[in-house]
Design a protein around this motif. Structure first.
Motif, PDB file in Angstrom:
ATOM      1  N   ARG A 114       5.985  -4.906  -8.333  1.00 50.45           N
ATOM      2  CA  ARG A 114       5.664  -3.760  -8.872  1.00 50.45           C
ATOM      3  C   ARG A 114       4.423  -3.063  -8.088  1.00 50.45           C
ATOM      4  O   ARG A 114       3.603  -3.816  -7.663  1.00 50.45           O
ATOM      5  CB  ARG A 114       5.337  -4.090 -10.099  1.00 50.45           C
ATOM      6  N   GLU A 115       4.515  -1.774  -8.234  1.00 47.78           N
ATOM      7  CA  GLU A 115       3.296  -0.979  -7.425  1.00 47.78           C
ATOM      8  C   GLU A 115       2.163  -0.985  -8.275  1.00 47.78           C
ATOM      9  O   GLU A 115       2.328  -0.887  -9.568  1.00 47.78           O
ATOM     10  CB  GLU A 115       4.048   0.518  -7.259  1.00 47.78           C
ATOM     11  N   VAL A 116       1.243  -1.321  -7.592  1.00 48.76           N
ATOM     12  CA  VAL A 116      -0.188  -1.037  -8.402  1.00 48.76           C
ATOM     13  C   VAL A 116      -1.136   0.014  -7.862  1.00 48.76           C
ATOM     14  O   VAL A 116      -2.284   0.389  -8.306  1.00 48.76           O
ATOM     15  CB  VAL A 116      -0.934  -2.480  -8.458  1.00 48.76           C
ATOM     16  N   ASN A 117      -0.882   0.812  -6.775  1.00 53.00           N
ATOM     17  CA  ASN A 117      -1.621   1.523  -6.181  1.00 53.00           C
ATOM     18  C   ASN A 117      -0.739   2.245  -5.103  1.00 53.00           C
ATOM     19  O   ASN A 117       0.131   1.713  -4.527  1.00 53.00           O
ATOM     20  CB  ASN A 117      -2.893   1.033  -5.410  1.00 53.00           C
ATOM     21  N   ARG A 118      -1.015   3.878  -4.862  1.00 52.73           N
ATOM     22  CA  ARG A 118      -0.201   4.272  -4.037  1.00 52.73           C
ATOM     23  C   ARG A 118      -0.994   5.342  -3.469  1.00 52.73           C
ATOM     24  O   ARG A 118      -1.880   6.217  -3.879  1.00 52.73           O
ATOM     25  CB  ARG A 118       0.982   5.146  -4.730  1.00 52.73           C
ATOM     26  N   SER A 119      -0.801   5.597  -2.086  1.00 54.14           N
ATOM     27  CA  SER A 119      -1.725   6.685  -1.198  1.00 54.14           C
ATOM     28  C   SER A 119      -0.742   7.419  -0.494  1.00 54.14           C
ATOM     29  O   SER A 119       0.183   6.807   0.119  1.00 54.14           O
ATOM     30  CB  SER A 119      -2.735   6.066  -0.372  1.00 54.14           C
ATOM     31  N   THR A 146       0.700  -0.339  -2.475  1.00 52.27           N
ATOM     32  CA  THR A 146      -0.004  -1.578  -2.665  1.00 52.27           C
ATOM     33  C   THR A 146       1.003  -2.454  -3.906  1.00 52.27           C
ATOM     34  O   THR A 146       1.471  -1.762  -4.962  1.00 52.27           O
ATOM     35  CB  THR A 146      -1.397  -1.724  -3.310  1.00 52.27           C
ATOM     36  N   TYR A 147       1.544  -3.370  -3.737  1.00 50.57           N
ATOM     37  CA  TYR A 147       2.459  -3.912  -4.648  1.00 50.57           C
ATOM     38  C   TYR A 147       1.917  -5.542  -4.843  1.00 50.57           C
ATOM     39  O   TYR A 147       0.830  -6.151  -4.401  1.00 50.57           O
ATOM     40  CB  TYR A 147       3.902  -4.012  -4.002  1.00 50.57           C
ATOM     41  N   GLU A 148       2.572  -6.190  -6.127  1.00 50.99           N
ATOM     42  CA  GLU A 148       2.448  -7.562  -6.360  1.00 50.99           C
ATOM     43  C   GLU A 148       3.905  -7.876  -6.733  1.00 50.99           C
ATOM     44  O   GLU A 148       4.512  -7.273  -7.355  1.00 50.99           O
ATOM     45  CB  GLU A 148       1.564  -7.374  -7.816  1.00 50.99           C
ATOM     46  N   SER A 149       3.786  -9.152  -6.232  1.00 50.22           N
ATOM     47  CA  SER A 149       5.462  -9.894  -6.546  1.00 50.22           C
ATOM     48  C   SER A 149       5.086 -11.046  -7.378  1.00 50.22           C
ATOM     49  O   SER A 149       3.902 -11.892  -7.208  1.00 50.22           O
ATOM     50  CB  SER A 149       5.905 -10.516  -4.832  1.00 50.22           C
ATOM     51  N   ILE A 166       0.864  -4.524   1.269  1.00 52.53           N
ATOM     52  CA  ILE A 166       1.080  -2.953   1.188  1.00 52.53           C
ATOM     53  C   ILE A 166       2.310  -2.800   1.901  1.00 52.53           C
ATOM     54  O   ILE A 166       2.689  -3.109   2.903  1.00 52.53           O
ATOM     55  CB  ILE A 166       0.006  -2.243   1.871  1.00 52.53           C
ATOM     56  N   ASN A 167       3.183  -2.055   1.233  1.00 52.21           N
ATOM     57  CA  ASN A 167       4.600  -1.362   1.768  1.00 52.21           C
ATOM     58  C   ASN A 167       3.952  -0.144   2.406  1.00 52.21           C
ATOM     59  O   ASN A 167       3.334   0.950   1.785  1.00 52.21           O
ATOM     60  CB  ASN A 167       5.557  -1.159   0.782  1.00 52.21           C
ATOM     61  N   SER A 168       4.477   0.038   3.554  1.00 49.47           N
ATOM     62  CA  SER A 168       4.066   1.337   4.476  1.00 49.47           C
ATOM     63  C   SER A 168       5.482   1.967   4.589  1.00 49.47           C
ATOM     64  O   SER A 168       6.587   1.457   5.277  1.00 49.47           O
ATOM     65  CB  SER A 168       3.640   0.867   5.753  1.00 49.47           C
TER      66      SER A 168
END
Length: 157
Positions: free
Chosen positions: A86-91, A104-107, A120-122
């Motif tokens: 799940r995504e916890v932050n996005r820029s 930014t994600y958490e697995s 972080i997924n880019s």
């Protein structure tokens, strides 16, 4: 390539939400590979994080990456217990038909509260006539020697 669900491609928010929804799966299931494939441009590339001692990155086409992913999941604890990212932050930086998303994600295992991994997924996106597509994706995993910077962390750090 499968036909995309057009609502998945209508906005940057929609395609990122579709990504996370499609890679997460319940116990005994697999990611929604047909939906995932439809999110990617036909010439897209995926670059998994390299090992600390690797000198070069491995750049894969979408299908070989998904085949590898499926091979890792099948018969593993991930398949038995389910997986959620799940995504916890996005820029987002966007200009015209191009966008770059730092997500930014958490697995976690689906039956666990605590994440086993953060990173972080880019994601590089390209807007085509039918909507946004993923052109390139890479990510980095948080480690003891590599913390996620505060500006990309969850609210409150």
């Amino acid at each position: 390539m499968p036909e995309p669900q057009l609502e998945d491609l209508e906005s940057i928010d929609a395609i990122v939400r579709a990504w996370y929804s499609s890679i997460s799966f319940a116990a005994g299931k697999l990611p929604d590979y047909p939906r995932l494939r439809a999110l990617f441009h036909p010439l897209a590339r995926i670059t998994p994080p390299r090992a600390d001692d690797a000198l070069t990155a491995e750049v894969l086409e979408v299908e070989p990456f998904f085949e590898r992913s499926q091979g890792i999941i099948m018969g593993s604890e991930l398949e038995r217990r389910g997986f959620e990212q799940r995504e916890v932050n996005r820029s987002v930086e966007a200009f015209g038909n191009v966008a770059h998303v730092f997500s930014t994600y958490e697995s976690r295992l689906a039956d666990e509260q605590m994440p086993f991994e953060r990173g972080i997924n880019s994601i590089q996106l390209l807007k085509q006539g039918h909507g946004w597509e993923i052109l390139n994706m890479t990510w980095e995993v948080e480690r003891k020697d590599l913390a996620i910077p505060s500006e990309y962390n969850t609210a409150g750090g």
